[in-house]
Scaffold this active site. Sequence first.
Site, PDB file in Angstrom:
ATOM      1  N   HIS A 121     -54.061 -48.454 -91.482  1.00  0.00           N
ATOM      2  CA  HIS A 121     -52.812 -48.082 -92.155  1.00  0.00           C
ATOM      3  C   HIS A 121     -52.156 -46.876 -91.470  1.00  0.00           C
ATOM      4  CE1 HIS A 121     -53.788 -50.726 -95.589  1.00  0.00           C
ATOM      5  NE2 HIS A 121     -55.018 -50.309 -95.398  1.00  0.00           N
ATOM      6  N   SER A 141     -37.357 -39.973 -67.960  1.00  0.00           N
ATOM      7  CA  SER A 141     -36.091 -39.565 -68.568  1.00  0.00           C
ATOM      8  C   SER A 141     -35.108 -39.110 -67.503  1.00  0.00           C
ATOM      9  CB  SER A 141     -36.326 -38.426 -69.565  1.00  0.00           C
ATOM     10  OG  SER A 141     -35.112 -37.902 -70.037  1.00  0.00           O
ATOM     11  N   LYS A 160     -41.015 -35.822 -68.073  1.00  0.00           N
ATOM     12  CA  LYS A 160     -41.345 -36.783 -69.134  1.00  0.00           C
ATOM     13  C   LYS A 160     -41.734 -38.121 -68.504  1.00  0.00           C
ATOM     14  CE  LYS A 160     -39.515 -38.318 -73.607  1.00  0.00           C
ATOM     15  NZ  LYS A 160     -39.557 -39.782 -73.513  1.00  0.00           N
ATOM     16  N   GLU A 167     -43.939 -51.157 -72.870  1.00  0.00           N
ATOM     17  CA  GLU A 167     -42.655 -51.459 -73.500  1.00  0.00           C
ATOM     18  C   GLU A 167     -42.043 -52.735 -72.926  1.00  0.00           C
ATOM     19  OE1 GLU A 167     -40.410 -47.871 -73.066  1.00  0.00           O
ATOM     20  OE2 GLU A 167     -41.477 -46.849 -74.691  1.00  0.00           O
TER      21      GLU A 167
END
Length: 460
Positions: free
Chosen positions: A183, A313, A319, A326
């Site tokens: 959860h 980025s 980053k 993805e």
Amino acid sequence: MRIERDTMGEVAVPAEALYGAQTARAVANFQISGWRMPARVVRALALIKRGFAEAHGAVGALPEPVAAAIAAAADRIWRGELADQFPVDVFQTGSGTSTNMNVNEVVAHLAERLLGDSGQWRVHPNDDVNRGQSSNDVVPSAVRIATLLGLRQELAGAMGALAAELARLAEEHRTTVTLGRTHLMDAVPTTYGRIFAGWATRLAETLGALERVAERLHELPLGGTAVGSGVGCEPGVVERVIRHLVQATGLPLVVHGHPVAAIAGQEALVATADALAGVGRVLFSLANDLRLRGSGPFGGLGELQLPAVQPGSSLMPGKVNPVIPEAVAQVALEVEGLAAACRGSAALQQLDLSHATPLLAWNLDTMMRLLSASAVALAGRCLHGLQVDAERARELAAQSPALATALARRIGYEEAARVARAAQAARESVATAARRLGVLPPEELDRLLDLDALAGVERE
């Protein structure tokens, strides 16, 4: 341009094209997507043409020179040549007649070239190349063969590489303790070895389900011709064609016991699409878990360090984003959508024919290509080179209030919950809170809260 003729009259065809009038009409009619019928399907159709030509030559239904020329011409297409001669859009007549005639016309044209300019032999795309066949039985048969070849030649290797990386990580991290999470909340400890092994098992089970579903594709409705009756097909020919196809592909192909079932409906192809979507769902879960476990490095879980394959980025220096997972997640969503379109094609299974076979052909081929390429990328550019921050993973597990679960059997659920609340409130470990509250002797607490034991790490 040159002028060709068919039963509807004259039509202009590009002068250098190997196809004829029916293909030219289809190109003009179906300027819709720019997506052509998958090469695997065209090649499988050509292989079927080769098989029928050889069979008809053997039983005397075609003159031997004509049969040999058709077989030789079809063989060139089967080998992957002349791909530019198949320009028909995927979104065409639902039986795939346009693509079938495209192949018939190219084969006929090539066969006549092979027979020479004497004019002694003419090769007709319908009467000779398509002899004993209908688009209604050969197109779904070609789609079945193409799908089976795609599963064997492309998907199996890609998924095998992914499974091997998961198995390697499972063995490498069989004693790496981490916090279980259910959860999205802290749970009892586990190991990264168990997590990677779980992913590998889920992938293997889903691929096994795909393999079992795909067994139905070995049955071909060849010989059923238009509506399963077999009209226009000489006795003994189909058995020869099947033997030819088995020899050429190595697949355990057989004649469908009820060809009408695989002409009027395409449940086996739809079931295969659903099974492919199941593989995609496992990849989606794996990709998302990799993103979550690698999130951070300070504001997330930060337990996995995914390989840095590109800057993350255009604004924030340094980053690095989980770009491979993805991309894989997006593939899985696309595959799910393609499977939904395949399921929806059942609405076009009307009366004696399924009218969405080209859609199934393109979707299945696209699903296999996307899943294969994404599995290769995930294995080679993400899992290979992935690092587990074992120290951070163990530290998070040791600090979690979920460890109070280990005390419940000894002091009871409610007392263990009190310890968990106290640990969370004081921002201290369960062991520290339990000692402070004096619930058990220190030695017993050390034994009950041993991280390796709780995570099921086998002692060597």
